[in-house]
Design a protein around this motif. Sequence first.
Motif, PDB file in Angstrom:
ATOM      1  N   ILE A  86      -9.283  13.488  -3.225  1.00  0.00           N
ATOM      2  CA  ILE A  86      -9.092  12.036  -3.204  1.00  0.00           C
ATOM      3  C   ILE A  86      -9.554  11.457  -4.536  1.00  0.00           C
ATOM      4  O   ILE A  86     -10.690  11.654  -4.955  1.00  0.00           O
ATOM      5  N   CYS A  87      -8.660  10.749  -5.202  1.00  0.00           N
ATOM      6  CA  CYS A  87      -9.009  10.103  -6.480  1.00  0.00           C
ATOM      7  C   CYS A  87      -8.262   8.789  -6.652  1.00  0.00           C
ATOM      8  O   CYS A  87      -8.187   8.262  -7.767  1.00  0.00           O
ATOM      9  N   THR A  88      -7.683   8.271  -5.573  1.00  0.00           N
ATOM     10  CA  THR A  88      -6.977   6.989  -5.622  1.00  0.00           C
ATOM     11  C   THR A  88      -7.424   6.114  -4.461  1.00  0.00           C
ATOM     12  O   THR A  88      -7.784   6.601  -3.385  1.00  0.00           O
ATOM     13  N   ALA A  97       0.822  -1.220   0.000  1.00  0.00           N
ATOM     14  CA  ALA A  97       0.000   0.000   0.000  1.00  0.00           C
ATOM     15  C   ALA A  97       0.853   1.266   0.000  1.00  0.00           C
ATOM     16  O   ALA A  97       0.545   2.223  -0.729  1.00  0.00           O
ATOM     17  N   PHE A  98       1.931   1.288   0.792  1.00  0.00           N
ATOM     18  CA  PHE A  98       2.750   2.499   0.818  1.00  0.00           C
ATOM     19  C   PHE A  98       3.388   2.756  -0.538  1.00  0.00           C
ATOM     20  O   PHE A  98       3.384   3.902  -1.030  1.00  0.00           O
ATOM     21  N   ARG A 120     -10.359   2.280   3.704  1.00  0.00           N
ATOM     22  CA  ARG A 120     -10.337   0.828   3.532  1.00  0.00           C
ATOM     23  C   ARG A 120      -8.931   0.325   3.219  1.00  0.00           C
ATOM     24  O   ARG A 120      -8.565  -0.795   3.573  1.00  0.00           O
ATOM     25  N   HIS A 121      -8.137   1.147   2.551  1.00  0.00           N
ATOM     26  CA  HIS A 121      -6.807   0.719   2.138  1.00  0.00           C
ATOM     27  C   HIS A 121      -5.705   1.402   2.946  1.00  0.00           C
ATOM     28  O   HIS A 121      -4.564   1.534   2.488  1.00  0.00           O
ATOM     29  N   GLY A 122      -6.047   1.843   4.144  1.00  0.00           N
ATOM     30  CA  GLY A 122      -5.045   2.405   5.037  1.00  0.00           C
ATOM     31  C   GLY A 122      -4.780   3.883   4.852  1.00  0.00           C
ATOM     32  O   GLY A 122      -3.832   4.417   5.433  1.00  0.00           O
TER      33      GLY A 122
END
Length: 346
Positions: free
Chosen positions: A296-298, A57-58, A304-306
């Motif tokens: 936010i667009c990712t 994720a990072f 949910r994805h941290g």
Amino acid sequence: MPNQRPAARGEIQTVRGPLSPERLGPTLMHEHLLCDVTPPELAAQGLPQVEITPENAFAIRYHWCRDYGNHILSDVAEMTREAAFFAQAGGSAIVELTIEGIRPDPLGLRAISEGSGVHVVAGCGVYIESFAGAALARSVDELAAMMIAGVRHGIGGTDVRAGIIGEIGVSDPATPGELRALTAAAIAQIETGASINVHPGRDPASPLQVVAHVAAAGGDVTRLIISHLDRTFSTLDQSLRLVEAGAVAEWDFFGIESSHYPFAPIDLPNDGMRLNLIAGLIERGHGAQVAISQDICTKTRLRRHGGHGYGHLIENVVPMMRRKGFDDSMIDQLLIQTPRRLLTFV
């Protein structure tokens, strides 16, 4: 429930119908809930969508544009949950600026608004040419008619009406089609009373060029929001020239704390640096000409994805504002009063 009527002058138009300005609370002025802003060169590679895990994720978040699927927000149920987190944080409204070229879903926005209780104000218009392509081949009159219809009747053949024009896309340099769309946006603003949001080029000269173009077309630059100053301006003097020209300066990368910017050799500010620039405008009497958001667009910026999610501005940035000396009236101005002014039809 379908909209019963368009918003009148003095009202705000949401995807569920008209809203009285006094009912609008803390608002994010530039976001995406359903979109596909995959860079065209990445989309052309025909890759499968990446699976986001705690292990990667990072790296996906840091590199932004390297992994196909990170820029696709399409799950209405997932995005309803994300919007509900915003409501739980005290959020009232989200301005959603997904337009032609980046896959708008007006009916999906209505479902998210109904399911989360968050007011959603949708944009209309055309994005930059590298994404929008043939959509910008239309004449000024055709583009203006499309935007006016989006506000008065509904976006893309639906009955979901737009409450703002934009984010109109401008490249470096602006293409003829993009300039036609910018002229059309000014015409649509005159006809509908809606504000305009513009995605400017990354060249620091672009924002003032946009202001001059809209003014020459008869638009109201006091209701013209210039987005993405986080990656466009680096000094207070640049921001001062923009607000002195009458426009609204928008910092909308709040929550992006890394200096890495994948599109150009630009060092992004962190949230504290953004607030320092905004404080400089406030000290000089321009606090009412500032808009803030997160863009936010990712997927990796979703909870949910941290990621920080849509509530970050309220949960984390507002306390930072207080530590930096922003008083309650200025926080209210940034989160509520300026959005009310810009979203109310005039």
